[in-house]
Design an enzyme around this catalytic site. Structure first.
Site, PDB file in Angstrom:
ATOM      1  N   ARG A  12     -44.082 105.954  60.035  1.00 24.73           N
ATOM      2  CA  ARG A  12     -45.216 105.320  59.401  1.00 24.73           C
ATOM      3  C   ARG A  12     -45.626 106.088  58.148  1.00 24.73           C
ATOM      4  O   ARG A  12     -45.314 107.268  58.005  1.00 24.73           O
ATOM      5  CB  ARG A  12     -46.384 105.209  60.378  1.00 24.73           C
ATOM      6  CG  ARG A  12     -46.888 106.536  60.880  1.00 24.73           C
ATOM      7  CD  ARG A  12     -47.766 106.373  62.114  1.00 24.73           C
ATOM      8  NE  ARG A  12     -49.037 105.780  61.777  1.00 24.73           N
ATOM      9  CZ  ARG A  12     -49.478 104.636  62.285  1.00 24.73           C
ATOM     10  NH1 ARG A  12     -48.758 103.959  63.140  1.00 24.73           N
ATOM     11  NH2 ARG A  12     -50.652 104.165  61.948  1.00 24.73           N
ATOM     12  N   GLU A  23     -52.065  93.018  64.219  1.00 23.12           N
ATOM     13  CA  GLU A  23     -53.098  92.635  65.178  1.00 23.12           C
ATOM     14  C   GLU A  23     -54.370  92.384  64.369  1.00 23.12           C
ATOM     15  O   GLU A  23     -54.780  93.250  63.590  1.00 23.12           O
ATOM     16  CB  GLU A  23     -53.315  93.780  66.168  1.00 23.12           C
ATOM     17  CG  GLU A  23     -54.236  93.373  67.286  1.00 23.12           C
ATOM     18  CD  GLU A  23     -54.544  94.505  68.267  1.00 23.12           C
ATOM     19  OE1 GLU A  23     -53.873  95.543  68.233  1.00 23.12           O
ATOM     20  OE2 GLU A  23     -55.482  94.306  69.055  1.00 23.12           O
ATOM     21  N   LYS A  52     -56.764 101.592  61.675  1.00 27.49           N
ATOM     22  CA  LYS A  52     -57.752 100.517  61.586  1.00 27.49           C
ATOM     23  C   LYS A  52     -58.998 100.839  62.393  1.00 27.49           C
ATOM     24  O   LYS A  52     -60.115 100.535  61.980  1.00 27.49           O
ATOM     25  CB  LYS A  52     -57.143  99.199  62.090  1.00 27.49           C
ATOM     26  CG  LYS A  52     -56.389  98.447  61.023  1.00 27.49           C
ATOM     27  CD  LYS A  52     -55.877  97.127  61.565  1.00 27.49           C
ATOM     28  CE  LYS A  52     -54.821  97.361  62.613  1.00 27.49           C
ATOM     29  NZ  LYS A  52     -54.163  96.136  63.067  1.00 27.49           N
TER      30      LYS A  52
HETATM   31  P1  ATP Z   1     -53.523 100.988  63.149  1.00 24.27           P
HETATM   32  O1  ATP Z   1     -53.122 102.204  63.913  1.00 24.27           O
HETATM   33  O2  ATP Z   1     -53.982 101.262  61.771  1.00 24.27           O
HETATM   34  O3  ATP Z   1     -54.470 100.106  63.873  1.00 24.27           O
HETATM   35  P2  ATP Z   1     -51.486  99.332  64.073  1.00 24.27           P
HETATM   36  O4  ATP Z   1     -50.100  99.799  64.248  1.00 24.27           O
HETATM   37  O5  ATP Z   1     -52.267  99.213  65.307  1.00 24.27           O
HETATM   38  O6  ATP Z   1     -52.175 100.203  62.975  1.00 24.27           O
HETATM   39  P3  ATP Z   1     -50.830  96.627  63.637  1.00 24.27           P
HETATM   40  O7  ATP Z   1     -51.701  95.538  63.188  1.00 24.27           O
HETATM   41  O8  ATP Z   1     -50.344  96.600  65.019  1.00 24.27           O
HETATM   42  O9  ATP Z   1     -51.607  97.972  63.350  1.00 24.27           O
HETATM   43  O10 ATP Z   1     -49.636  96.830  62.619  1.00 24.27           O
HETATM   44  C1  ATP Z   1     -48.829  95.801  62.135  1.00 24.27           C
HETATM   45  C2  ATP Z   1     -47.542  96.404  61.687  1.00 24.27           C
HETATM   46  O11 ATP Z   1     -47.759  97.391  60.694  1.00 24.27           O
HETATM   47  C3  ATP Z   1     -46.830  97.091  62.833  1.00 24.27           C
HETATM   48  O12 ATP Z   1     -45.473  96.733  62.811  1.00 24.27           O
HETATM   49  C4  ATP Z   1     -47.021  98.551  62.552  1.00 24.27           C
HETATM   50  O13 ATP Z   1     -45.963  99.303  63.062  1.00 24.27           O
HETATM   51  C5  ATP Z   1     -47.111  98.582  61.031  1.00 24.27           C
HETATM   52  N1  ATP Z   1     -47.884  99.731  60.591  1.00 24.27           N
HETATM   53  C6  ATP Z   1     -49.113 100.093  60.987  1.00 24.27           C
HETATM   54  N2  ATP Z   1     -49.504 101.236  60.404  1.00 24.27           N
HETATM   55  C7  ATP Z   1     -48.482 101.632  59.603  1.00 24.27           C
HETATM   56  C8  ATP Z   1     -48.265 102.749  58.728  1.00 24.27           C
HETATM   57  N3  ATP Z   1     -49.180 103.700  58.573  1.00 24.27           N
HETATM   58  N4  ATP Z   1     -47.086 102.813  58.079  1.00 24.27           N
HETATM   59  C9  ATP Z   1     -46.168 101.858  58.225  1.00 24.27           C
HETATM   60  N5  ATP Z   1     -46.298 100.772  59.027  1.00 24.27           N
HETATM   61  C10 ATP Z   1     -47.446 100.662  59.715  1.00 24.27           C
HETATM   62 MG    MG Z   2     -50.804  98.009  66.810  1.00 24.26          MG
END
Ligand code: ATP
Ligand code: MG
Length: 564
Positions: A264, A37, A274
């Site tokens: 994760r 995102e 983020k």
């Molecule tokens: P954040 O909580 O940091 O905002 P998010 O999951 O909202 O992370 P996205 O942009 O939706 O961020 O993530 C893109 C991809 O990266 C998704 O498939 C998510 O599952 C993966 N991802 C995010 N954080 C991690 C992590 N700490 N370890 C492994 N994969 C991750």
């Molecule tokens: Mg997300």
């Protein structure tokens, strides 16, 4: 099932894919995606997901991985983030070829799929706001109750949904809900919202839309549109999987990807969110998203991490279904391992103490041979210059050294790296402060290159630079950003800024570095002998050198690994 085709160690996701291929599921296709995102910069947790998704595709010809921006929330998203994400994924060494997609490109299709749900009686327009709906939702223990709008006719739902799109209602006045089961033990299945009204300008579609699809609906449909076979996501989405499957089962779609969840990455003494990282940037706790203390890809890059080190780290942590906290020492170990092979050695004195070599002739210069990288003979040699006055590290001298201190002290002899043996004959102090301001030493001309013809041994070797030849530099030392291993894990995670390490940045200047770094440009990497790996900062210029310490030489991970 063991993966015999690739060198990479297997994991449960590779096993699932191998099993699918064995029965020719999806006609043998393997197609993954990385779906960020664009609401912030990528962090090292995302690198794990990138290495997994793009890594699976890279393993064999014919496999594909898309980059798709999950841009369905116009309020938090921005093109700055899109650009940074594109840069970071490329930098990590992965490529999506011509498959760069945006969920927002599917808005029209998504709308039509939502209409399809309404037409088959599987969605309804609901007047209850989020607030008003709460009592209907029930709890983990109690079932929910049906919304009073649940039995609206299909034609009325179609008309209202059309008006939602046309902008006839205020934000929040209506939502479109999936008609599933208010008694489902899984609260995500209790008539979740599919579309909401949100008047916000989208960074790509502008004001064309005032309704936006929710993540759970947009995500599975986008996966299906792109022909994804394995939709890999993190564990928190496990509970959403029935909904992922429900939407695709209701809709008339050809492709129904399999959602697979993994744990994760969590790293000690930092945080993988983020939203929280954005707060650090916005509130000025750090110097931007690429502050070298940040766990972002751009921060790690500026700090001096290499793509190979990060990929190697992601391979070593493995892929499992169990949440855990990874020791940052492993990441540091991976970067040391890579930089050891690649980086040019130089001598740099971070806390300089002037030394006068009393028996070395004034004005004379000795050009000595130094090895650029003992790990890689092809990197060759360079000259280092010795003269009557040199700098050494202040803590390489002790006025009253203990026995095991093998560096300099009154009357003691040490070897200068690539140079001569020197013996300290006097330490000059500032009469007011008592601080040592200069050492007087003698050198042994017979020891050029670092050994003595009479077989005399010295235990210590110290680094140094010639006063006349040294360049000034600013050196930035970094330490962990938080004093707590899990800053968001405390009782009150909102107070995480109280747990920030006040000593996470130490700026040293002027430091003295070898002249071979004169033309160093941002991104260049060096090992400062005996100290660590350093990377030329983005703000550096030839007249104003700035180095970031990537990591110190001492490897605590090796010790941990040995113990285990
Ligand atoms: P954040 O909580 O940091 O905002 P998010 O999951 O909202 O992370 P996205 O942009 O939706 O961020 O993530 C893109 C991809 O990266 C998704 O498939 C998510 O599952 C993966 N991802 C995010 N954080 C991690 C992590 N700490 N370890 C492994 N994969 C991750
Ligand atoms: Mg997300």
């Amino acid at each position: 099932m063991p993966n015999t085709e690739s060198q990479a160690p297997t994991n449960f996701i590779r096993d699932i894919i191998a099993a699918d291929l064995a029965v020719n599921k999806n006609n043998g296709r393997v197609h993954t995606r990385f779906p960020p995102e664009p609401n912030g910069y990528l962090h090292i947790g995302h690198a794990k997901s990138i290495c997994l998704n793009f890594g699976i595709a890279k393993e064999e010809a014919g496999r594909l991985c898309n980059l798709r921006f999950d841009d369905t929330n116009p309020v938090t998203e921005d093109t700055e983030y899109i650009e940074s994400i594109i840069e970071d994924v490329h930098w990590l060494g992965f490529d999506w070829e011509d498959r760069l997609y945006y969920a927002s490109d599917y808005f029209e299709k998504l709308y039509n799929y939502a209409v399809q749900l309404i037409e088959s009686g599987k969605a309804y327009v609901c007047d209850l706001s989020e607030e008003e709906f709460r009592p209907y939702r029930g709890t983990l223990k109690e079932p929910g109750k049906d919304s009073p709008c649940r039995d609206r006719s299909i034609s009325e739902n179609l008309e209202l949904f059309q008006k939602m799109r046309a902008g006839e209602f205020d934000d929040g006045a209506y939502v479109l809900r999936a008609k599933i089961n208010m008694a489902d033990p899984n609260v995500h299945m209790r008539d979740p919202v599919v579309y909401r009204i949100r008047r916000a300008t989208h960074h790509r579609t502008g004001d064309a839309w005032c309704i936006y699809p929710m993540y759970d609906f947009a995500h599975c449909v986008s996966d299906s549109i792109e022909g994804i076979t394995h939709s890999i996501c993190t564990l928190e989405f496990e509970i959403h999987r029935p909904l992922y499957d429900w939407f695709l089962d209701q809709l008339n779609v050809e492709c129904h990807p399999q959602q697979i969840e993994f744990a994760r990455l969590n790293l000690g003494y930092t945080m993988m969110s983020k939203r929280r990282l954005l707060e650090l940037v916005a509130e000025g706790h750090v110097d931007g998203w690429d502050d070298p203390r940040m766990p972002t890809i751009s921060g790690l890059r500026r700090r001096g991490y290499t793509p190979a080190a990060i990929r190697n780290f992601c391979e070593r942590i493995g892929v499992t279904k169990f949440n855990s906290l990874t020791d940052i020492a492993l990441l540091e170990h991976c970067v040391r391992e890579d930089l050891n092979k690649k980086s040019q050695r130089v001598m740099a004195v971070l806390d300089p103490l002037r030394v006068v070599i009393e028996n070395y002739p004034e004005g004379e210069v000795d050009e000595l041979d130094a090895i650029n990288n003992p790990e890689d003979p092809e990197m060759g040699t360079r000259s280092v210059f010795f003269s009557r006055e040199i700098y050494i590290e202040r803590d390489d001298f002790l006025e009253d050294p203990p026995k095991k201190f093998f560096r300099l002290g009154p009357g003691r002899e040490v070897r200068l790296r690539y140079g001569y043996y020197i013996t300290c004959v006097d330490a000059i102090k500032d009469p007011d402060t008592g601080e040592i301001v200069e050492l007087r030493c003698t050198y042994d001309p017979e020891t050029r290159g670092g050994s003595s013809p009479d077989g005399r041994k010295v235990k210590g070797t110290i680094h140094w630079v010639s006063v006349a030849h040294a360049l000034n530099a600013e050196v930035r030392l970094y330490d962990r950003l938080f004093t707590d291993e899990n800053p968001l894990g405390s009782e009150n995670p909102d107070n995480y800024t109280d747990l920030m390490n006040p000593e996470s940045l130490t700026v040293l200047k002027p430091c003295k570095v070898e002249p071979s770094t004169r033309d160093a440009v941002p991104g260049d990497k060096y090992q400062f002998e005996r100290q660590g790996y350093f990377c030329v900062d983005n703000d550096s210029s030839p007249g104003n050198l700035i180095f970031n310490r990537t990591v110190a030489l001492r490897d605590s991970w090796s010790k941990i690994a040995k113990k285990q």
